[in-house]
Scaffold this motif. Structure first.
Motif, mmCIF file in Angstrom:
data_model
loop_
_atom_site.group_PDB
_atom_site.id
_atom_site.type_symbol
_atom_site.label_atom_id
_atom_site.label_comp_id
_atom_site.label_asym_id
_atom_site.label_seq_id
_atom_site.Cartn_x
_atom_site.Cartn_y
_atom_site.Cartn_z
ATOM 1 N N ASP A 375 5.553 -15.693 42.044
ATOM 2 C CA ASP A 375 5.806 -16.409 40.787
ATOM 3 C C ASP A 375 7.282 -16.764 40.796
ATOM 4 N N GLU A 383 7.983 -17.617 33.688
ATOM 5 C CA GLU A 383 7.199 -18.163 34.800
ATOM 6 C C GLU A 383 7.056 -19.678 34.686
ATOM 7 N N GLY A 386 3.433 -20.586 39.787
ATOM 8 C CA GLY A 386 2.649 -19.470 40.320
ATOM 9 C C GLY A 386 1.968 -19.948 41.590
#
Ligand code: 4AD
Ligand code: MG
Length: 460
Positions: A375, A383, A386
């Motif tokens: 991530d 985040e 991903g």
């Protein structure tokens, strides 16, 4: 006569020519014998100042013009006497295209984002949202430019799918069945009479399709809308959002992270250069630290940290987290923020997550406990990307699916790709809206989407 865009007119060197513009009135001020009218046509942040002299044939009619009205202006471009603009137009002719009712809500004052969300059909007419949606458009363009320059092939992955790529069950089911006729078979809904003869849903990710094409065309990417019925009313989750998903054959996790880092730097640098004025608005009115945040994205070397080390740092930290993280659990937003914003103060890749908190397709590491996942966390957002190396070994993939309880029958074609020339391959998904939030300093995902879809919100 051909209409000019204000953006182009502001760049010309020789003003002595007759031009035609069409746009909407931002402000109108009447003076003795003439009026100043500021017109914006959406092509850029700046307005064009129009000088309307009382000698105009329809000067009296111009009284009906107010903020929001649409006009067509023909006149000559001349050096402006006023401050703040290079050129202005001395009107020879002003045609009223559409008047604005006096109830027009966007009078010249600043409105809250919350209020503007309630008039999402009008908010692109404000300076801020006009700028935002021009940046959104430029960002889409440069994503294609980045991948095209690298020889990636653009794949249109389907929006309607039968599988749940991420296995998180956050699916919007789609059906043409009349819900009152829905029948159950053995306690489950019977879809045999449905449009596709089986259950279908909106895709949560184009990855599984992209993998099939990477295993044929080498390097590919998808870029399109994805849908998640996550009932989390957060500032960074939308039910409909766009994702950029590159997928590369003969590629391991390290090269995957290299691509993610190179891409984020390229996209950010491009937007800072090409959208200077629009970014300037956000740096002035939305986030005073925006420029240094973006320079940090472009210039820093991103940290690469294993999940194990990340948890170690979190456990050591003095900071009081609302949620105390245990080894084996997924990081919450507060932990992500801490790592990237406070501890390292730059983008951080966290890799090798415990397999139990990640989807079935990620490649099992030799320790048998973690998977080759990554991530990318960035300051202010958490985040943003991903991704993972994919499990290319058929036997390992099958036992992983058995372990999770996924039906191998449904994934037969995905599994078959591991029987015919399977190769190490990797990819990732970039949340397009999260990148827009990073680039503009906007803190709510609802404000970077033309007509956002979130729980209990689908008015427009
Ligand atoms: O981490 P995610 O779930 O990864 C995948 O879907 C993989 N199949 C991608 C791949 O490897 N091809 O989602 C990827 C990114 C997240 O990092 C986040 O930026 C964004 O998509 N994202 C969302 N953005 C807005 N609203 C949501 N509900 C989001 N869910 C994920
Ligand atoms: Mg994720």
């Amino acid at each position: 006569m051909k209409r000019s865009k204000i953006r182009n007119l502001l760049e010309v060197d020789a003003p002595e020519e007759i031009v035609l513009i069409k746009g909407w009135i931002k402000t109108k001020r009447d003076s003795k014998g003439f009026s100043f009218i500021e017109v914006n046509d959406g092509s850029c942040l700046k307005n064009m100042q129009i000088i309307a002299d009382k000698s105009l044939e329809n000067y009296e009619d111009l009284n009906s013009l107010s903020t929001g009205a649409a006009v067509s202006v023909m006149g000559h471009l001349a050096k402006s006497q006023g401050k703040g603009q290079k050129w202005e137009i001395h009107a020879h002719r002003i045609d009223i295209i559409g008047i604005a009712d006096h109830s027009y809500p966007l009078q010249k004052k600043r409105h809250s984002d919350e209020f503007l969300r309630t008039i999402a059909h009008l908010r692109p007419r404000t300076n801020k949202y006009g700028a935002l949606f021009r940046i959104r458009s430029e960002l889409s363009y440069v994503i294609h430019e980045f991948f095209r320059n690298k020889g990636f092939v653009y794949i249109h992955s389907p929006i309607i799918t039968a599988l749940d790529c991420e296995g998180a069950g956050e699916l919007f089911k789609i059906t043409t069945l009349d819900l009152k006729d829905v029948r159950q078979k053995n306690g489950e809904i019977d879809y045999t009479n449905d449009f596709f003869g089986r259950g279908a849903n909106l895709t949560v990710s184009g990855q599984l399709s992209a993998e099939m094409f990477a295993l044929a065309l080498g390097d590919v990417y998808t870029f399109g809308p994805t849908f998640r019925a996550e009932n989390s009313n957060t500032r960074r989750h939308a039910a409909e959002f766009w994702m950029v998903e590159p997928e590369m054959s003969f590629c391991d996790l390290k090269a995957d992270m290299d691509l993610a880092e190179e891409m984020l730097k390229y996209l950010t640098a491009h937007i800072m250069e090409k959208c200077r004025d629009d970014i300037g608005l956000f740096a002035e009115f939305v986030d005073k630290n925006l420029i240094s945040t973006l320079e940090n994205i472009i210039e820093s070397n991103y940290i690469r940290l294993s999940y194990e080390k990340a948890v170690h740092i979190l456990k050591q930290s003095e900071s009081k987290f609302e949620y105390k993280l245990n080894f084996g659990e997924d990081l919450k937003s507060e932990h992500e923020q801490y790592i990237t914003e406070h501890h390292f103060k730059k983008p951080v890749f966290i890799y090798d997550y415990p397999k139990d908190i990640k989807p079935f397709y990620m490649r099992l590491n030799d320790d048998g406990k973690t998977v080759a996942a990554m991530d990318l966390l960035v300051p202010r957002i958490g985040e943003i990307i991903g991704g993972s190396q994919r499990e290319e070994r058929l036997d390992v993939l099958e036992s992983r699916m058995d372990e999770i309880g996924l039906s191998k029958k449904n994934y037969w074609w995905y599994l078959e790709s591991r029987m015919f020339g399977s190769v190490p391959h990797s990819g990732f998904g970039l949340g397009f809206e999260r990148l827009l939030m990073l680039l503009t300093g906007i803190t709510n995902i609802r404000d970077v989407i033309p007509f956002p879809r979130t729980p209990n919100s689908i008015e427009f």
